[in-house]
Scaffold this active site. Structure first.
Site, PDB file in Angstrom:
ATOM      1  N   SER A  56       3.494   4.683   1.232  1.00  0.00           N
ATOM      2  CA  SER A  56       3.756   4.162   2.563  1.00  0.00           C
ATOM      3  C   SER A  56       5.164   3.580   2.676  1.00  0.00           C
ATOM      4  O   SER A  56       5.788   3.203   1.684  1.00  0.00           O
ATOM      5  CB  SER A  56       2.716   3.092   2.921  1.00  0.00           C
TER       6      SER A  56
ATOM      7  N   TYR B 287      -1.036  -6.172   2.199  1.00  0.00           N
ATOM      8  CA  TYR B 287      -0.938  -4.707   2.179  1.00  0.00           C
ATOM      9  C   TYR B 287       0.410  -4.282   1.617  1.00  0.00           C
ATOM     10  O   TYR B 287       0.488  -3.444   0.716  1.00  0.00           O
ATOM     11  CB  TYR B 287      -1.126  -4.140   3.588  1.00  0.00           C
TER      12      TYR B 287
END
Length: 180
Positions: A139, A152
């Site tokens: 990501s 996260y």
């Protein structure tokens, strides 16, 4: 027939990757937390790709025992592993000051430890063959901080570090590691 593993394969990029691999002639082992979605996909894929071997396991990869059980099932069915896609993950936005207690542990469990444990279990097969490709879905959160990234983002930074270390370790074994 080449063989691949894709975690988190019932939706999004994991599903697309699994379908592309099947289309390219791979047999696949997939897992996901949502048993109903997994069963629907397994049925659909078996009809569409009748020559492929499809292993579909309902597993919560935030649980180490589930990761190891998934790996054992794969290794007992696939003698070779050409591709491993560590895609399983979870995103919960939040700030470090306000996110719930235990969220970091949860994010590290699914976004990092699942990839770490599965990769370690599969590596001996890839190393013995002297080939393979591991893809870790890192990501944009693994590259730069952003508002509400919280736990996260921390977990994805860690996955990027794992990927970079793994890439260096596996160069002598002709195994590629790509962080996406």
């Amino acid at each position: 027939m080449p063989q691949a593993i894709v975690t988190g394969a019932t939706q999004g990029i994991g599903k697309v990757i699994a379908e592309k691999l099947l289309h390219e002639g791979f047999s696949i082992a997939v897992c996901a937390r949502n048993k109903a979605k997994l069963q629907i996909l397994e049925k659909e894929w078996n009809e569409k790709y009748p020559t492929a071997s499809i292993i579909a396991i309902n597993a919560d990869l935030s649980n180490k025992a589930a990761v190891l059980e998934f790996a054992d099932t794969i290794l007992s069915n696939f003698p070779l592993i050409d591709i491993l896609v560590n895609n399983a993950g979870m995103y919960l936005p939040g700030t470090l000051a306000e996110e719930p207690e235990g969220l970091l542990e949860k994010m590290i469990g699914i976004n990092l430890y699942s990839a770490y444990c599965l990769t370690r279990k599969i590596l001996p097969v890839m190393i013995s063959e002297g080939k393979g490709h591991i893809f870790n879905m890192c990501s944009v959160a693994s590259l730069r901080a952003y508002p509400n990234g919280g736990a996260y983002s921390i977990s994805k930074y860690a996955l990027m570090g794992f990927s970079e270390n793994l890439r260096e370790e596996l160069k002598p074994h002709n195994i590629k590691v790509t962080a996406i």
